[in-house]
Scaffold this active site. Structure first.
Site, PDB file in Angstrom:
ATOM      1  N   LEU A 194       0.318  -8.985  -5.451  1.00 55.55           N
ATOM      2  CA  LEU A 194      -0.189  -7.622  -5.583  1.00 55.55           C
ATOM      3  C   LEU A 194       0.775  -6.708  -4.846  1.00 55.55           C
ATOM      4  O   LEU A 194       1.252  -7.053  -3.765  1.00 55.55           O
ATOM      5  CB  LEU A 194      -1.591  -7.490  -4.956  1.00 55.55           C
ATOM      6  CG  LEU A 194      -2.825  -7.693  -5.833  1.00 55.55           C
ATOM      7  CD1 LEU A 194      -4.086  -7.481  -4.998  1.00 55.55           C
ATOM      8  CD2 LEU A 194      -2.838  -6.784  -7.044  1.00 55.55           C
ATOM      9  N   ASP A 195       1.057  -5.548  -5.423  1.00 57.19           N
ATOM     10  CA  ASP A 195       1.905  -4.572  -4.738  1.00 57.19           C
ATOM     11  C   ASP A 195       1.295  -4.229  -3.383  1.00 57.19           C
ATOM     12  O   ASP A 195       0.067  -4.222  -3.235  1.00 57.19           O
ATOM     13  CB  ASP A 195       2.031  -3.301  -5.569  1.00 57.19           C
ATOM     14  CG  ASP A 195       2.850  -3.503  -6.830  1.00 57.19           C
ATOM     15  OD1 ASP A 195       3.713  -4.396  -6.829  1.00 57.19           O
ATOM     16  OD2 ASP A 195       2.620  -2.775  -7.812  1.00 57.19           O
TER      17      ASP A 195
END
EC number: 5.4.99.25
Length: 310
Positions: free
Chosen positions: A37-38
């Protein structure tokens, strides 16, 4: 501990940060995550502990769901709020009707060009490293699928939406492309993953809460077992004798199964082998045929989760 913890990731943490925190809290080295996930994103990040790390290659995380907020009128190099502004445009012509019409165009199978600020590699170098050096390199479009795209709230220039999509979809790029179609540009302000295959935000827990449960001796209650995580696979239930064979890497015979479902197996189809609700192995069908063709099964992975076979 052996299982998956569904972490509700907070903003600012990298996926590596989360794995390091889980490793520290659990006090064990065998830890891995199933995807990334960013850092600015929040929500579902499944992390495997112990023997569950062996199950990662067999997971079905083909469907993802996100809740997001995009801002119209501003395009950035990262396609989110953390990036450098590339250009600003007037968004006053945008209507809710136009938004819905444009979003409908993005439902279905699409070719999406991955962003430069991504972990994909070119000649072994992550694209984001090249982007930070000011480089822009050609990227091959990848086929993705948007199963649903729903506008949840419109407070221009901000638009909240929910998207259900295939693995490998960049929601940042989706927002950027929607902005392009609207003629004003757009970037993401918020991104929250609510679903990743069998892992839901409904079963997620923050790292702080999990650390408290660890201190109380209740951390195991939150884990998703490897057996449950692979629920998309057909299940073949072993006898105690069959379970002992599988634990030693031996392919079981027909009489080593308690229950056999009437089913067809496709070539290379994966199945679970279990005993008492515990996953013992993942096996692959070498040849197509019905369930009696068990001699064609080959053990792909054996899990050391239980040795109390009776």
């Amino acid at each position: 501990m052996d299982g998956f913890i569904v972490v509700d990731k907070s903003a600012g943490m990298t996926s590596h940060d989360v794995v390091s925190a889980v490793r520290r809290i659990a006090g064990q080295k065998k830890v891995g995550h199933t995807g990334t996930l960013d850092p600015f994103a929040t929500g579902v990040l499944p992390v495997a502990l112990g023997e569950a790390t062996k199950a990662i290659p067999f997971l079905d995380e083909s469907i993802k769901e996100y809740r997001a907020v995009m801002k119209l009128g501003v395009a950035t190099d990262t396609q989110d709020y953390t990036g450098k502004v590339l250009h600003e445009s007037d968004w006053s012509h945008v209507t809710t009707s136009a938004l819905n019409e444009i979003c409908r165009m993005f439902v279905g199978k699409l070719s999406q060009v991955p962003p430069m600020f991504s972990a994909l590699k070119q000649n072994g170098v992550p694209l984001y490293k090249l982007a930070r050096q000011g480089a822009e390199v050609p990227r091959q479009p990848r086929e993705i699928e948007i199963y649903s795209l729903v506008i949840e709230a419109v407070n221009l220039p901000e638009v909240a939406f929910t998207v259900r999509c295939s693995r490998g979809t960049y929601v940042r790029t989706l927002a950027n492309d929607i902005g392009g179609k609207l003629g004003c540009g757009a970037h993401l302000l918020q991104l929250h993953r609510s679903l990743s295959g069998p892992f839901s935000i409904n079963n997620a827990i923050t790292l702080d809460d999990w650390a408290r449960r660890m201190q109380d001796g209740r951390a195991g209650e939150t884990l998703v077992s490897p057996f449950a995580a692979l629920s998309h696979l057909k299940d073949f239930i072993l006898t105690g004798k069959g379970a002992a064979k599988v634990a030693n890497g031996v392919v079981p015979a027909l009489e080593d199964f308690q229950v056999l479902s009437e089913c067809e197996l496709l070539r290379d189809e994966l199945v679970r082998m279990s005993f008492g609700g515990t996953l013992l192995a993942v096996a692959k069908a070498g040849l197509p045929g019905d369930w009696k063709m068990l001699k064609n099964l080959k053990l792909s992975r054996v899990f050391n989760l239980d040795n109390s076979f009776t």
